[in-house]
Design an enzyme around this catalytic site. Structure first.
Site, mmCIF file in Angstrom:
data_model
loop_
_atom_site.group_PDB
_atom_site.id
_atom_site.type_symbol
_atom_site.label_atom_id
_atom_site.label_comp_id
_atom_site.label_asym_id
_atom_site.label_seq_id
_atom_site.Cartn_x
_atom_site.Cartn_y
_atom_site.Cartn_z
ATOM 1 N N GLU A 252 49.845 35.706 44.220
ATOM 2 C CA GLU A 252 49.129 36.552 43.275
ATOM 3 C C GLU A 252 48.753 37.880 43.900
ATOM 4 O OE1 GLU A 252 45.865 38.306 40.942
ATOM 5 O OE2 GLU A 252 45.808 37.679 43.035
ATOM 6 N N ASP B 86 46.846 32.125 47.869
ATOM 7 C CA ASP B 86 47.082 33.195 48.837
ATOM 8 C C ASP B 86 45.891 34.141 48.888
ATOM 9 O OD1 ASP B 86 47.890 34.020 46.193
ATOM 10 O OD2 ASP B 86 48.809 35.800 47.078
#
Length: 381
Positions: free
Chosen positions: A140, A75
């Protein structure tokens, strides 16, 4: 196989899959396909429901030890105004020896370098002496509720906990080879709410000013340093981040005042002990105060051992630099991994992360792949 040994080609393919947290786009599926091509057993592990549903991936090649795990995330943060970028943020353009794109450093470039390192080991034809795994989350950059922590719980239940984990976050401040992270400080956020008695400023004896009490509390907290640091950690730091009363009048003593603060703490402390200290100081100076605490991560340290030594040697061999062993900066998912196995962090140069025109030098991608490959050989995989 030829393409997977090239970290630039792999990085460009991953960047071209928009994956703003927690939306995976097609990035994790693409990565899983790459790893399957290399012979990995790939397991997609979505956790959470509805808007909180988080994509995760675990893949392993080999079944014996030593088991080396590479951890990271697909991400990325939003690109902001795309018109401000030199090139479209997901175009993965290479110009003058530089790759531009959201995630180039943080951290699709790092993932690409490790994929290339493993692909080169596989291309050499020899059977691995140990096993390699990937722990990749899609959350994250977000709240991290259903990401790495949940995957680690699954790994433990499936007897997949590694002997050592390398997190590929961009750890180098300026030049590849500057720094290896062997720990992180803990982080505690606190809200202190002091109740008083409202009254007219001309008659202070009829009121109890919470602002004065709060200022006394804050000064008492700041008066004595928490510690002087340790071998691998700088001194712990308490920083007041907000002081609020919400009083629109100039002639009224308010009924309540509150402050917010953050403590970045080393391995001399725990979140629970620091919370107790905050509560004790508040009781001394403001008996009616309330303390609310959230610990986003405890401090941890991986004492330098054989794996860290081999990582440092690989960095020296490829770059000619000897990295410092550091614990500074913010938190990372390594704080979760440290509860299961030794963990260190090493990746690209982080100067452009989260910025417009995030970029990485093509030579750094190649050198990082060589470092990871040399490291794997050094630890016997």
């Amino acid at each position: 196989m030829q393409t997977l040994t090239d970290p630039v080609a792999v990085a460009r393919a991953l960047i071209r899959q928009p994956s703003v947290t927690p939306d995976p786009g097609g990035c994790q599926q693409l990565l899983g396909d790459m790893l399957a091509q290399l012979g990995f057993a790939v397991t997609h592990l979505p956790f959470g429901e509805g808007a909180e549903r988080t994509p995760n991936l675990f893949a392993r090649l080999g079944g014996q030890g030593p088991h080396i795990c590479y951890a990271g995330h697909t991400d990325v943060v939003p690109p902001g105004a795309e018109e401000d970028w030199r090139f479209p943020p997901y175009a993965a353009e290479c110009v003058d020896g530089v790759l531009y794109g959201r995630g180039a450093c943080d951290m699709k470039g790092g993932i690409a370098a490790f994929v290339a390192a493993v692909a080169r080991r596989v291309a050499q034809g020899a059977a691995l002496d140990g096993s390699i795994s990937f722990l990749i989350t899609g959350d994250e950059e977000g709240p991290a509720t259903y990401g790495t922590r949940k995957v680690l719980e699954w790994m433990q239940a499936q007897d997949q906990v590694p002997d050592y984990c390398l997190v590929g976050e961009p750890t180098n401040p300026k030049v590849l080879g500057d720094m290896v992270k062997v720990g992180r400080r803990g982080s505690l956020n606190a809200r202190i709410i002091v109740q008083g008695t409202q009254g007219h400023v001309a008659y202070p004896h009829r009121a109890d000013n919470p602002v004065h009490r709060l200022l006394t509390v804050l000064e008492a907290l700041r008066a004595t340093p928490l510690d002087n640091g340790t071998q691998y950690f700088e001194p712990s730091s308490l920083q007041v981040t907000s002081l609020d009363v919400g009083n629109g009048a100039t002639n009224v003593i308010p009924a309540q005042a509150e402050a917010r603060l953050n403590i970045r703490f080393n391995d001399l402390h725990t979140g629970a002990a620091l919370q107790g200290w905050l509560e004790t100081v508040c009781r001394q100076h403001a008996p009616r105060a309330r303390v609310e605490v959230q610990v986003s991560g405890e401090s941890f340290l991986t004492a330098p051992g054989e794996e860290t030594h081999q990582l440092v040697q690989a960095i020296k061999q490829v770059t000619g630099r000897e990295p410092c062993l550091d614990t500074g900066g913010g938190t990372s998912d390594a704080r979760f991994i440290a509860q299961y196995c030794p963990v260190s962090e090493f990746g690209l140069v982080g100067a452009s992360i989260h910025q417009v025109d995030e970029h990485v030098a093509l030579t750094d991608l190649e050198d990082l792949a060589r470092i990871y490959e040399t490291f794997l050989k050094g630890v016997g995989v």
